[in-house]
Scaffold this active site. Structure first.
Site, PDB file in Angstrom:
ATOM      1  N   ASP A  31       0.777  -1.223  -0.030  1.00  0.00           N
ATOM      2  CA  ASP A  31       0.010  -0.044  -0.130  1.00  0.00           C
ATOM      3  C   ASP A  31       1.013   1.314  -0.078  1.00  0.00           C
ATOM      4  O   ASP A  31       0.480   2.238  -0.829  1.00  0.00           O
ATOM      5  CB  ASP A  31      -0.849  -0.071   1.345  1.00  0.00           C
ATOM      6  CG  ASP A  31      -2.208  -0.848   1.261  1.00  0.00           C
ATOM      7  OD1 ASP A  31      -2.476  -1.416   0.085  1.00  0.00           O
ATOM      8  OD2 ASP A  31      -2.516  -1.385   2.181  1.00  0.00           O
ATOM      9  N   ARG A 112      -0.367   4.296  17.414  1.00  0.00           N
ATOM     10  CA  ARG A 112      -0.815   5.312  16.458  1.00  0.00           C
ATOM     11  C   ARG A 112      -0.715   6.768  16.702  1.00  0.00           C
ATOM     12  O   ARG A 112      -0.295   7.463  16.188  1.00  0.00           O
ATOM     13  CB  ARG A 112      -2.473   4.823  15.678  1.00  0.00           C
ATOM     14  CG  ARG A 112      -2.666   3.559  15.099  1.00  0.00           C
ATOM     15  CD  ARG A 112      -1.692   3.660  13.986  1.00  0.00           C
ATOM     16  NE  ARG A 112      -1.658   2.420  13.095  1.00  0.00           N
ATOM     17  CZ  ARG A 112      -1.019   1.291  13.518  1.00  0.00           C
ATOM     18  NH1 ARG A 112       0.012   1.233  14.344  1.00  0.00           N
ATOM     19  NH2 ARG A 112      -1.049   0.377  12.598  1.00  0.00           N
ATOM     20  N   ASP A 141      -7.526   2.602  12.731  1.00  0.00           N
ATOM     21  CA  ASP A 141      -6.277   3.561  12.676  1.00  0.00           C
ATOM     22  C   ASP A 141      -6.473   4.787  11.692  1.00  0.00           C
ATOM     23  O   ASP A 141      -5.929   5.993  12.302  1.00  0.00           O
ATOM     24  CB  ASP A 141      -5.401   2.779  11.813  1.00  0.00           C
ATOM     25  CG  ASP A 141      -4.861   1.458  12.613  1.00  0.00           C
ATOM     26  OD1 ASP A 141      -4.931   1.393  14.049  1.00  0.00           O
ATOM     27  OD2 ASP A 141      -4.407   0.427  11.917  1.00  0.00           O
ATOM     28  N   SER A 193      -3.845  -9.131   6.737  1.00  0.00           N
ATOM     29  CA  SER A 193      -3.460  -7.758   7.096  1.00  0.00           C
ATOM     30  C   SER A 193      -3.056  -7.903   8.440  1.00  0.00           C
ATOM     31  O   SER A 193      -3.693  -8.034   9.445  1.00  0.00           O
ATOM     32  CB  SER A 193      -4.892  -6.693   7.072  1.00  0.00           C
ATOM     33  OG  SER A 193      -4.469  -5.722   7.550  1.00  0.00           O
TER      34      SER A 193
HETATM   35  N1  ARG Z   1      -8.285  -4.122  15.486  1.00  0.00           N
HETATM   36  C1  ARG Z   1      -7.049  -3.767  16.046  1.00  0.00           C
HETATM   37  C2  ARG Z   1      -7.424  -2.267  16.239  1.00  0.00           C
HETATM   38  O1  ARG Z   1      -8.080  -1.574  15.765  1.00  0.00           O
HETATM   39  C3  ARG Z   1      -6.012  -4.061  15.239  1.00  0.00           C
HETATM   40  C4  ARG Z   1      -5.809  -3.263  13.865  1.00  0.00           C
HETATM   41  C5  ARG Z   1      -4.683  -3.804  13.203  1.00  0.00           C
HETATM   42  N2  ARG Z   1      -4.488  -2.891  12.164  1.00  0.00           N
HETATM   43  C6  ARG Z   1      -4.155  -3.305  10.880  1.00  0.00           C
HETATM   44  N3  ARG Z   1      -3.816  -2.389   9.974  1.00  0.00           N
HETATM   45  N4  ARG Z   1      -3.972  -4.452  10.458  1.00  0.00           N
HETATM   46  O2  ARG Z   1      -6.621  -1.779  16.806  1.00  0.00           O
END
Ligand code: ARG
Length: 419
Positions: A31, A112, A141, A193
C-alpha cells in the site's frame, strides 16, 4: 496530470490543489509503496518517507529506506521510538490493565498516536504541508492518526489515498508492476492484514473473516500452537515497582528488553493467542487474531499484584476506570483530557503496586502461582481458617452481618408482603 477532484468533508483533509510537500508514513509494504509513487504522480508533490520503529520483529530498516529512495523519496527517515513507546504508552497501559473488549491489549491503538506525533514533528522539521498514511476508510487506525494529527498540528493536512482511490489489492499489484515498484516475494498471496510491534501482533482479513471456521494455522507467526508447546512448564518471576515491570527473575531490565524476553518465553509456551470479535469505532464488527504473549503475561501479573495491595473499594472501583481508559485509547482519543485525568488516577492507584509475581507458562496458559509485596493487605495470621485470635474477632462477625444485611432483609420482607 490533474490532481484528483476535491471530495473533502473535513477541514483537516488535504486540498488537492495545495499538496506540495508530503510526509508519507511508510512501512515498505505494498500500500505505502504504491502510495509513494501515486502521490508524486497525481499531485506532482515532493514526498519524503517516515518509518517508525516500534519493535516490529524482523524488519530491515535499511532495505525499507533504500526502497523508498529508489522510488524518489526526498528524505527517508527512520525514527526509533521504542523507548517512548514503552514508557509513555505501554507502561500507562499496564497501570490501567488495558484490554479492549476483554481481550485486546491495544498494541496497535497505543502505537498510532505516537506514530502521528512523530510524524507531526518530522513534517514540521522538513517543512511539509501534508502527512499521508495508508489507512483504509473502514478501520480504527484512520481515526487514531487523523484525530491526533488534527489536534497536534491544525496547520497540517492529511492525505489517505487508500480511502479515496478505488484500487483493490489486484489493482495495486498491477499498478506496482506497471510502474516498476518492487513487489516483495510473498505479496501476491500475503493473505492477512498484519500489524505488529513489541506489544503484540494482529492478523485480520481473508480466511479469518469466516467466523464459522477456526483460525487457519498459517496465521500464527509468533506464538507456538499450544498443542506443540513443551510438556514441561516454565516459571517466570516478574518484579514491579509502582505498577511498572522492572525485573525478570531478579534481573533489572529496561522495559523494551523485559517485554522482549517475556514475549520470547511466552511464545515458546503457546501463551497469548486471542481470537477476538471486536466492535470497531466506525461501527463495523471485525474478527482479529492476536498474538500477544508479553501482554498476556505482564497484564495478568500486574492485575494480580494490584489486587493484593489495594483495598476492596479500590479494586471494585478501578475496573470501571480501566475499561474507560481502554475505550478512549481504542477510540483514538489519546489526547482526550479525560484519558489524561484517568492516567493521573492510574498513577495514584499504582503507587504501592510493588512486589513480585511468579507466572507459570504451560501449553497456552499463563497463570499466577505466587505473589509477594511489602504492601500486601494480606495477613496470614488473620486469614487462617477457623482460627481465633489476633485482631480479627470472629465473635464480632454476627454484629457486622446484622447491620450489613439490614436493608437487604427489610427490602426482601417488603417485597414478599406485596407480591
Ligand atoms: N483491531 C485492532 C485495532 O483496531 C488491530 C488493527 C490492526 N491494524 C491493521 N492495520 N491491520 O486496533
Amino acid at each position: 496530470m490533474t490532481p484528483p477532484a476535491d471530495h473533502r468533508t473535513a477541514r483537516y483533509q488535504a486540498d488537492p490543489d495545495q499538496v506540495s510537500r508530503v510526509l508519507l508514513l511508510y512501512s515498505g509494504g505494498l500500500d505505502t509503496s504504491v502510495m509513494l509513487h501515486w502521490i508524486q504522480a497525481q499531485y506532482g508533490a515532493e514526498v519524503s518517507t517516515l518509518t517508525v520503529d516500534l519493535g516490529q520483529p524482523d524488519q530491515d530498516w535499511t532495505a525499507i529506506t533504500d526502497k523508498a529512495r529508489d522510488m524518489g523519496s526526498a528524505e527517508t527517515l527512520v525514527v526509533d521510538a521504542r523507548e517512548e513507546f514503552c514508557s509513555e504508552y505501554i507502561a500507562p497501559a499496564i497501570r490501567a490493565n488495558a484490554l479492549y473488549g476483554g481481550g485486546y491489549p491495544l498494541f496497535t491503538a497505543l502505537a498510532r498516536p505516537l506514530i502521528a506525533k512523530v510524524a507531526v514533528e518530522a513534517a514540521r522539521e522538513l517543512g511539509c504541508d501534508t502527512i499521508a498514511h495508508g489507512c483504509t476508510g473502514k478501520g480504527n487506525d484512520q481515526v487514531r492518526i487523523d484525530a491526533t494529527i488534527a489536534a497536534l498540528a491544525p496547520e497540517l493536512k492529511v492525505l489517505a489515498p487508500v480511502r479515496e482511490w478505488s484500487m483493490g489489492r489486484e489493482e495495486e499489484i498491477a499498478y506496482a508492476r506497471e510502474h516498476r515498484i518492487p513487489v516483495s516475494g510473498g505479496t501476491r498471496q500475503a493473505p492477512y492484514s498484519i500489524d505488529d510491534n513489541l506489544w503484540g501482533r494482529s492478523s485480520e482479513g481473508r480466511a479469518i473473516e469466516d467466523l464459522d471456521q477456526p483460525p487457519p494455522a498459517d496465521v500464527f507467526r509468533l506464538v507456538t500452537r499450544p498443542e506443540e508447546a513443551p510438556d514441561e512448564p516454565e516459571f517466570l518471576r516478574l518484579g514491579f515497582e509502582a505498577g511498572r515491570p522492572v525485573t525478570l527473575d531478579g534481573d533489572r531490565l529496561d522495559l523494551i528488553d523485559l517485554i522482549d524476553e517475556v514475549s520470547e518465553r511466552g511464545r515458546r509456551h503457546g501463551v497469548g493467542i486471542v481470537d477476538h470479535i471486536e466492535d470497531r469505532i466506525v461501527g463495523l464488527k471485525v474478527r482479529d487474531i492476536y498474538e500477544v504473549p508479553a501482554a498476556a503475561i505482564i497484564l495478568s501479573a500486574h492485575k494480580d499484584l494490584e489486587k493484593l495491595v489495594s483495598t476492596i473499594h479500590q479494586n471494585n472501583f478501578k475496573a470501571a476506570l480501566d475499561d474507560r481508559w481502554a475505550y478512549l485509547c481504542y477510540a483514538g482519543l489519546w489526547l482526550e483530557p479525560l484519558r489524561q485525568d484517568l492516567d493521573a488516577y492510574m498513577v495514584a492507584a499504582n503507587e504501592f503496586v510493588t512486589g513480585e509475581i511468579t507466572v507459570k507458562l504451560y501449553k497456552g496458559s499463563a497463570s499466577v502461582v505466587t505473589r509477594s509485596s511489602p504492601y500486601a493487605l494480606y495477613d496470614k495470621t488473620l486469614a487462617g481458617f477457623g482460627e481465633s485470635g489476633g485482631e480479627f474477632s470472629q465473635l464480632a462477625s454476627p454484629g457486622f452481618i446484622e447491620l450489613f444485611s439490614l436493608q437487604t432483609r427489610m427490602a426482601h420482607e417488603v417485597r414478599r408482603r406485596e407480591r
